[in-house]
Design a protein around this motif. Structure first.
Motif, PDB file in Angstrom:
ATOM      1  N   PRO A 121      -1.924  -9.868   3.480  1.00 37.84           N
ATOM      2  CA  PRO A 121      -2.209  -9.154   2.233  1.00 37.84           C
ATOM      3  C   PRO A 121      -3.262  -8.062   2.456  1.00 37.84           C
ATOM      4  O   PRO A 121      -4.291  -8.308   3.082  1.00 37.84           O
ATOM      5  N   ASP A 122      -3.000  -6.893   1.933  1.00 38.01           N
ATOM      6  CA  ASP A 122      -3.898  -5.756   2.172  1.00 38.01           C
ATOM      7  C   ASP A 122      -5.323  -5.994   1.665  1.00 38.01           C
ATOM      8  O   ASP A 122      -6.283  -5.498   2.250  1.00 38.01           O
ATOM      9  N   ASP A 123      -5.450  -6.763   0.584  1.00 40.76           N
ATOM     10  CA  ASP A 123      -6.784  -6.949   0.018  1.00 40.76           C
ATOM     11  C   ASP A 123      -7.637  -7.931   0.831  1.00 40.76           C
ATOM     12  O   ASP A 123      -8.789  -8.183   0.481  1.00 40.76           O
ATOM     13  N   GLN A 124      -7.076  -8.472   1.915  1.00 39.35           N
ATOM     14  CA  GLN A 124      -7.833  -9.397   2.766  1.00 39.35           C
ATOM     15  C   GLN A 124      -8.442  -8.702   3.976  1.00 39.35           C
ATOM     16  O   GLN A 124      -9.077  -9.355   4.805  1.00 39.35           O
ATOM     17  N   VAL A 125      -8.235  -7.394   4.083  1.00 43.05           N
ATOM     18  CA  VAL A 125      -8.726  -6.672   5.259  1.00 43.05           C
ATOM     19  C   VAL A 125      -9.524  -5.440   4.844  1.00 43.05           C
ATOM     20  O   VAL A 125      -9.437  -4.989   3.697  1.00 43.05           O
ATOM     21  N   VAL A 126     -10.305  -4.939   5.796  1.00 37.70           N
ATOM     22  CA  VAL A 126     -11.005  -3.668   5.614  1.00 37.70           C
ATOM     23  C   VAL A 126     -10.615  -2.743   6.765  1.00 37.70           C
ATOM     24  O   VAL A 126     -10.432  -3.196   7.906  1.00 37.70           O
ATOM     25  N   LEU A 127     -10.507  -1.477   6.447  1.00 35.76           N
ATOM     26  CA  LEU A 127     -10.138  -0.492   7.465  1.00 35.76           C
ATOM     27  C   LEU A 127     -11.355  -0.208   8.344  1.00 35.76           C
ATOM     28  O   LEU A 127     -12.439   0.096   7.826  1.00 35.76           O
ATOM     29  N   ILE A 128     -11.209  -0.327   9.663  1.00 33.82           N
ATOM     30  CA  ILE A 128     -12.358  -0.068  10.543  1.00 33.82           C
ATOM     31  C   ILE A 128     -12.146   1.150  11.426  1.00 33.82           C
ATOM     32  O   ILE A 128     -13.101   1.721  11.939  1.00 33.82           O
ATOM     33  N   THR A 129     -10.885   1.549  11.643  1.00 30.63           N
ATOM     34  CA  THR A 129     -10.558   2.800  12.334  1.00 30.63           C
ATOM     35  C   THR A 129      -9.283   3.301  11.653  1.00 30.63           C
ATOM     36  O   THR A 129      -8.683   2.581  10.845  1.00 30.63           O
ATOM     37  N   PRO A 130      -8.838   4.500  11.964  1.00 32.17           N
ATOM     38  CA  PRO A 130      -7.619   4.990  11.304  1.00 32.17           C
ATOM     39  C   PRO A 130      -6.413   4.078  11.494  1.00 32.17           C
ATOM     40  O   PRO A 130      -5.503   4.089  10.668  1.00 32.17           O
TER      41      PRO A 130
END
Ligand code: SF4
Ligand code: SF4
Length: 123
Positions: free
Chosen positions: A34-43
């Protein structure tokens, strides 16, 4: 996961490392996470929420490290989580497992002891 899996009473790696992986494993890209379980750290990479900074603890981890834990995203977990194996579970040592456990005051897992074989009696 079997009941004798040492990870069920550990969870140290989920509360020690930054758990990152390719963003393509997220649901919006056709993956499971699920997208809401992660954070973007690089592109192109994301990290499990809670592991992107210190103090580290994946928000999907329930319970107390070293006591009893459960991953609430076990079926959806990333390749990084799937590929990280406890030492000796499949016969191989994983020094990163030792490192995570040590950071939480837990001893390294030990290889299974080979059953002793009684010497043959000589007549
Ligand atoms: S540190 Fe090792 S034993 Fe603990 S949960 Fe991770 S893989 Fe399992
Ligand atoms: S998703 Fe599950 S296995 Fe992966 S770091 Fe988080 S709690 Fe651990």
């Amino acid at each position: 996961m079997s009941d004798n899996n040492p990870c069920l009473s550990c969870g140290a790696c989920c509360a020690h490392f930054r758990v990152s992986f390719f963003w393509g494993e997220c649901q919006s890209a056709g993956g499971l996470m699920p997208d809401d379980q992660v954070v973007l750290i690089t592109p192109h990479r994301v990290a499990m929420r809670g592991t992107e900074s210190k103090p580290t603890r994946c928000t999907a981890l329930l319970g107390d490290v070293g006591q009893g834990v459960r991953c609430t995203l076990y079926k959806e977990r990333s390749s990084t989580c799937r590929e990280f194996e406890a030492s000796w579970v499949n016969g191989e040592h994983n020094p990163q497992c030792d490192s995570a456990r040590s950071a939480h005051g837990l001893p390294p897992l030990m290889p299974p002891v080979a059953p002793s074989i009684a010497p043959e009696r000589v007549a």
